[in-house]
Each structure stands twice: as structure tokens, then as C-alpha cells.
Design a protein around this motif. Structure first.
Motif, PDB file in Angstrom:
ATOM      1  N   TRP A  97       0.855  -1.190   0.000  1.00 12.19           N
ATOM      2  CA  TRP A  97       0.000   0.000   0.000  1.00 12.19           C
ATOM      3  C   TRP A  97       0.887   1.234   0.000  1.00 12.19           C
ATOM      4  N   ARG A  98       0.786   2.001  -1.093  1.00 15.16           N
ATOM      5  CA  ARG A  98       1.476   3.295  -1.241  1.00 15.16           C
ATOM      6  C   ARG A  98       2.984   3.234  -0.994  1.00 15.16           C
ATOM      7  N   ASP A  99       3.630   2.152  -1.321  1.00 11.66           N
ATOM      8  CA  ASP A  99       5.075   2.020  -1.106  1.00 11.66           C
ATOM      9  C   ASP A  99       5.467   2.306   0.338  1.00 11.66           C
ATOM     10  N   GLN A 100       4.533   2.006   1.258  1.00 10.95           N
ATOM     11  CA  GLN A 100       4.800   2.245   2.678  1.00 10.95           C
ATOM     12  C   GLN A 100       4.537   1.012   3.540  1.00 10.95           C
ATOM     13  N   LEU A 101       3.523   0.246   3.188  1.00  9.06           N
ATOM     14  CA  LEU A 101       3.133  -0.922   3.981  1.00  9.06           C
ATOM     15  C   LEU A 101       3.189  -2.155   3.085  1.00  9.06           C
ATOM     16  N   PHE A 102       3.868  -3.212   3.566  1.00  6.11           N
ATOM     17  CA  PHE A 102       4.138  -4.371   2.707  1.00  6.11           C
ATOM     18  C   PHE A 102       3.736  -5.670   3.396  1.00  6.11           C
ATOM     19  N   GLY A 103       2.988  -6.501   2.669  1.00  5.70           N
ATOM     20  CA  GLY A 103       2.656  -7.823   3.175  1.00  5.70           C
ATOM     21  C   GLY A 103       3.779  -8.792   2.868  1.00  5.70           C
ATOM     22  N   PHE A 104       4.127  -9.633   3.844  1.00  5.00           N
ATOM     23  CA  PHE A 104       5.224 -10.578   3.620  1.00  5.00           C
ATOM     24  C   PHE A 104       4.832 -12.028   3.911  1.00  5.00           C
ATOM     25  N   ALA A 105       3.650 -12.263   4.474  1.00  5.67           N
ATOM     26  CA  ALA A 105       3.186 -13.634   4.715  1.00  5.67           C
ATOM     27  C   ALA A 105       1.666 -13.643   4.720  1.00  5.67           C
ATOM     28  N   VAL A 106       1.084 -14.722   4.215  1.00  2.00           N
ATOM     29  CA  VAL A 106      -0.374 -14.880   4.212  1.00  2.00           C
ATOM     30  C   VAL A 106      -0.751 -15.950   5.224  1.00  2.00           C
ATOM     31  N   GLU A 107      -1.823 -15.705   5.961  1.00  2.00           N
ATOM     32  CA  GLU A 107      -2.215 -16.601   7.041  1.00  2.00           C
ATOM     33  C   GLU A 107      -3.709 -16.915   6.990  1.00  2.00           C
ATOM     34  N   PRO A 108      -4.087 -18.176   6.818  1.00  2.00           N
ATOM     35  CA  PRO A 108      -5.494 -18.520   7.004  1.00  2.00           C
ATOM     36  C   PRO A 108      -5.844 -18.482   8.488  1.00  2.00           C
ATOM     37  N   ILE A 109      -7.033 -18.017   8.808  1.00  2.00           N
ATOM     38  CA  ILE A 109      -7.511 -17.993  10.186  1.00  2.00           C
ATOM     39  C   ILE A 109      -8.440 -19.187  10.353  1.00  2.00           C
ATOM     40  N   VAL A 110      -8.146 -20.049  11.312  1.00  2.00           N
ATOM     41  CA  VAL A 110      -8.741 -21.381  11.328  1.00  2.00           C
ATOM     42  C   VAL A 110      -9.454 -21.705  12.635  1.00  2.00           C
ATOM     43  N   LEU A 111     -10.222 -22.786  12.564  1.00  2.00           N
ATOM     44  CA  LEU A 111     -10.779 -23.429  13.749  1.00  2.00           C
ATOM     45  C   LEU A 111      -9.844 -24.579  14.117  1.00  2.00           C
ATOM     46  N   VAL A 112      -9.558 -24.733  15.398  1.00  2.00           N
ATOM     47  CA  VAL A 112      -8.736 -25.855  15.854  1.00  2.00           C
ATOM     48  C   VAL A 112      -9.568 -26.677  16.833  1.00  2.00           C
ATOM     49  N   VAL A 113      -9.580 -27.983  16.636  1.00  3.98           N
ATOM     50  CA  VAL A 113     -10.367 -28.852  17.513  1.00  3.98           C
ATOM     51  C   VAL A 113      -9.488 -29.948  18.106  1.00  3.98           C
ATOM     52  N   SER A 114      -9.966 -30.491  19.210  1.00  8.58           N
ATOM     53  CA  SER A 114      -9.304 -31.601  19.882  1.00  8.58           C
ATOM     54  C   SER A 114      -9.712 -32.915  19.217  1.00  8.58           C
ATOM     55  N   ARG A 115      -8.739 -33.651  18.729  1.00  6.24           N
ATOM     56  CA  ARG A 115      -9.048 -34.934  18.084  1.00  6.24           C
ATOM     57  C   ARG A 115      -9.756 -35.884  19.053  1.00  6.24           C
ATOM     58  N   ARG A 116      -9.360 -35.865  20.311  1.00  3.15           N
ATOM     59  CA  ARG A 116      -9.992 -36.760  21.284  1.00  3.15           C
ATOM     60  C   ARG A 116     -11.456 -36.415  21.476  1.00  3.15           C
ATOM     61  N   ASP A 117     -11.759 -35.129  21.581  1.00  4.59           N
ATOM     62  CA  ASP A 117     -13.152 -34.727  21.795  1.00  4.59           C
ATOM     63  C   ASP A 117     -13.999 -34.927  20.553  1.00  4.59           C
ATOM     64  N   PHE A 118     -13.377 -34.828  19.377  1.00  2.00           N
ATOM     65  CA  PHE A 118     -14.132 -34.968  18.139  1.00  2.00           C
ATOM     66  C   PHE A 118     -14.059 -36.386  17.548  1.00  2.00           C
ATOM     67  N   ALA A 119     -13.533 -37.331  18.321  1.00  2.00           N
ATOM     68  CA  ALA A 119     -13.444 -38.712  17.826  1.00  2.00           C
ATOM     69  C   ALA A 119     -14.812 -39.271  17.471  1.00  2.00           C
ATOM     70  N   ALA A 120     -15.818 -38.879  18.229  1.00  3.03           N
ATOM     71  CA  ALA A 120     -17.176 -39.380  17.983  1.00  3.03           C
ATOM     72  C   ALA A 120     -18.100 -38.299  17.414  1.00  3.03           C
ATOM     73  N   LEU A 121     -17.508 -37.177  17.014  1.00  6.27           N
ATOM     74  CA  LEU A 121     -18.292 -36.062  16.466  1.00  6.27           C
ATOM     75  C   LEU A 121     -17.841 -35.781  15.040  1.00  6.27           C
ATOM     76  N   PRO A 122     -18.751 -35.239  14.218  1.00  8.41           N
ATOM     77  CA  PRO A 122     -18.338 -34.843  12.862  1.00  8.41           C
ATOM     78  C   PRO A 122     -17.431 -33.623  12.920  1.00  8.41           C
ATOM     79  N   ILE A 123     -16.500 -33.542  11.985  1.00  5.17           N
ATOM     80  CA  ILE A 123     -15.650 -32.349  11.884  1.00  5.17           C
ATOM     81  C   ILE A 123     -16.470 -31.241  11.232  1.00  5.17           C
ATOM     82  N   PRO A 124     -16.525 -30.055  11.834  1.00  4.47           N
ATOM     83  CA  PRO A 124     -17.349 -28.977  11.276  1.00  4.47           C
ATOM     84  C   PRO A 124     -16.924 -28.599   9.857  1.00  4.47           C
ATOM     85  N   THR A 125     -17.891 -28.348   8.999  1.00  7.18           N
ATOM     86  CA  THR A 125     -17.594 -27.918   7.634  1.00  7.18           C
ATOM     87  C   THR A 125     -17.892 -26.432   7.429  1.00  7.18           C
ATOM     88  N   SER A 126     -18.648 -25.848   8.339  1.00 15.00           N
ATOM     89  CA  SER A 126     -19.014 -24.431   8.239  1.00 15.00           C
ATOM     90  C   SER A 126     -19.336 -23.921   9.635  1.00 15.00           C
TER      91      SER A 126
END
Length: 341
Positions: A122-151
Motif C-alpha cells: 500500500w502506497r510504497d509504505q506498507l508491505f505484506g510478507f506472509a499470508v495466514e489462514p484464520i482457522v478453527l482448531v479442535v481436539s481430536r480426542r473430543d471430536f473422535a465421535a463427532l463430525p468435523i465442522p464444515t461451516s
């Protein structure tokens, strides 16, 4: 209780800053280096160290002092305290944009920055250097018997149907204290009304509030919580490699994509040295090191943008909308009403 928290949040965001809390600091480079400049950053040192180490290895006359602080403290240090740093790095795109828009950044032009895609600068002043997805993180143990969320709607349904699993066992950013968390939440609010319904249910379930992704991931690792919402993707992916209970989920209704950004303050006394490092960071070599060794996705990583319904957060003045005093106060009031119950 809720009113007290809301008032405290508004005071925190609007009051003059106190001295910045330095979380960690480290010097890179030879003891014989004749030049040294300082980076103020919200990016964990272990992720950023490989690219710095390569830079100083090739330039033994230059040393780098790396200072780690929260995105909110970084903003205050530059805006209010006029602290003397030579390169400012943060994941809070909106706070970075405000600092630059308010005149705190100098211009920096080079063949490297000229070759960047328009969305990464932006305007030769601000520069992006890495892209990051913002995610949901779940416990595999707790979700062993639950579906993984899709939305988010699906996640909402799973929470409602399994309240015993999720009560007091979810976490998200506390937007009252985290600049990065505030950005994520306001972007969610712009994307979908589902965010507010999800927030209300999470609040009713006693969701815990956190300062940072690292803390949320630690609670998932230990099994203390079952899900963490709005976690920085690179941190989550790095932890998932060595901790089997962590599962990273990209929700398919949309995934916000963050740009980590950097600028050289106009008051920097070492702008030439900072410019050399910025050029290296944005170069093909620097980007490969950043991604392969540091785990921060390169701006040239097309697979991030190809995530289902990826929603890149635009590097433009639209980021300033929720930093307007009235809009910020209204957002914090509504968010606290939903989450703090």
C-alpha cells in the motif's frame, strides 16, 4: 459484570498508552557487527529467526535487535510513545494501516517492492510478507465421535447438540485486549451474520477468552478445551506436527486470509539497514526461508488463496472502518454482550 467489562474495554482502547510490555527480545548477529537496527514485531521469534539468521550470516557487519510485543502494544508504542524502532511488523493489519495512514511510515521503493503484487503493498509504505489462514482448531480426542465442522452453521449445530462437551471448553481471542483478535472478529462480522449467532452460543457455553493463539493451542494440546475459534493458521499447523491432539479445520463457508505486514517508521535512524532487511524478507530467497524453515506461508503460496471460499483481507483503508471510535465502541459493546455472559 458485563457492564464492567465493556467499560474496561472501552477505557483500554481509548486511553493514552502506558509503557509497552516486551514479551521477549533477542539479538541476532556477530558481536563485531558495526551496525545494528531494531525490529518491533508481534511474530514469534522462533518463526522469524531463520530469515533473520540467514540475513545476518550474509552481512556480518549488521546485527538485528528483535523485540516481541503484542499487536496492541506495538500500535501504542509507535502512535503514542513515538518509540524508536526501525522496522515494525504486526499481524493486526488494521492497526498497521492506521499507523501508516496517520503518517508514521516512510516510503520505501526498490525493484523488489516494485515486483510485489498490488494486493501485497500500500502506497510504497506498507508491505505484506506472509499470508495466514484464520482457522478453527479442535481436539481430536473430543471430536473422535463427532463430525468435523464444515461451516460455522455446522459448528453451531454441533455445539448445541453436545453442550456437555463444549461447556466451559472453548476459547477465542479476547478482542478487548488483542488487536489481532479484534481484526479477526470484525472481519467475521463483515462476512456473515452467522458469526453473531455463533458468538451468542459460544458465550452461553462459557467460552474462555485468550490473549493469543499460542495459549489457545496449549489448552487444546492438554485436552483442557475442545475447540478454539479464530486461531492463526501457521501457529496451528506448526503445533499440529508435533501434537497429535490438534486438528486444524478450514471452514468451507469462508476462511479469512490475513496478511502479516511491515513498514519502516519515518523516524527510523537506521532506515537504510531496515530497507536491506525488508528487501531480503520480500525476495524469493527470503520468502522460501520464511515458509520452509519458519513455517510462515509466503505471499507467493497460491495454495492459501485456493482454500475453499478464501476471503483475503484487503490491504486498504477499508481496514479503518472499525477503528472509528464510535464504530469500535458499538462493536465491543455487542461482542461483549454476546461472549461475556
Amino acid at each position: 459484570m458485563r457492564i464492567t467489562i465493556i467499560i474496561a474495554a472501552l477505557i483500554y482502547w481509548c486511553a493514552p498508552a502506558v509503557s509497552m510490555t516486551i514479551e521477549l527480545e533477542r539479538r541476532f548477529g556477530s558481536e563485531l557487527a558495526i551496525e545494528e537496527f531494531t525490529i518491533l514485531s508481534s511474530t514469534d521469534i522462533e518463526l522469524f529467526a531463520p530469515v533473520i539468521e540467514e540475513f545476518v550470516a550474509k552481512r556480518p557487519n549488521i546485527a538485528i535487535h528483535y523485540v516481541l510485543a503484542s499487536s496492541r502494544d506495538i500500535y501504542s508504542a509507535i502512535d503514542t510513545e513515538r518509540a524508536a524502532y526501525d522496522l515494525v511488523i504486526s499481524s493486526a493489519m488494521d492497526l498497521q494501516m492506521k499507523l501508516v495512514n496517520d503518517g508514521h511510515a516512510g516510503r520505501f521503493e526498490s525493484p523488489v517492492t516494485a515486483s510485489l503484487p498490488d494486493w501485497a503493498k500500500w502506497r510504497d509504505q506498507l508491505f505484506g510478507f506472509a499470508v495466514e489462514p484464520i482457522v478453527l482448531v479442535v481436539s481430536r480426542r473430543d471430536f473422535a465421535a463427532l463430525p468435523i465442522p464444515t461451516s460455522r452453521r455446522h459448528f453451531l449445530s454441533i455445539i448445541r447438540s453436545n453442550s456437555a462437551t463444549f461447556r466451559n471448553r472453548m476459547m477465542t481471542y479476547d478482542v478487548n485486549i488483542s488487536g489481532t483478535g479484534f481484526l479477526f472478529a470484525t472481519q467475521d462480522a463483515r462476512q456473515s451474520d452467522t458469526f453473531w449467532r455463533l458468538s451468542e452460543v459460544m458465550g452461553a457455553m462459557g467460552t474462555r477468552l485468550s490473549c493469543c493463539s499460542g495459549e489457545m493451542l496449549a489448552r487444546i494440546e492438554s485436552g483442557e478445551i475442545a475447540a478454539a475459534y479464530n486461531v492463526v493458521g501457521s501457529y496451528a499447523q506448526a503445533r499440529a506436527v508435533t501434537h497429535e491432539n490438534i486438528k486444524v479445520v478450514h471452514l468451507e463457508d469462508y476462511t479469512n486470509i490475513l496478511l502479516r505486514t511491515a513498514f519502516i517508521p519515518h523516524q527510523s535512524q537506521k532506515s537504510q539497514q531496515a530497507g536491506k532487511f525488508l528487501n531480503f524478507l520480500l525476495s524469493s530467497e527470503g520468502q522460501v526461508i520464511l515458509e520452509k524453515q519458519g513455517g510462515l506461508p509466503s505471499i507467493f503460496n497460491s495454495s492459501i488463496i485456493e482454500i475453499t471460499n478464501a476471503k483475503p483481507i484487503g490491504l486498504n483503508t477499508g481496514l479503518l472502518v472499525y477503528l472509528d471510535r464510535l464504530k469500535r465502541e458499538n462493536f465491543l459493546r455487542e461482542w461483549n454482550a454476546a461472549l461475556v455472559q
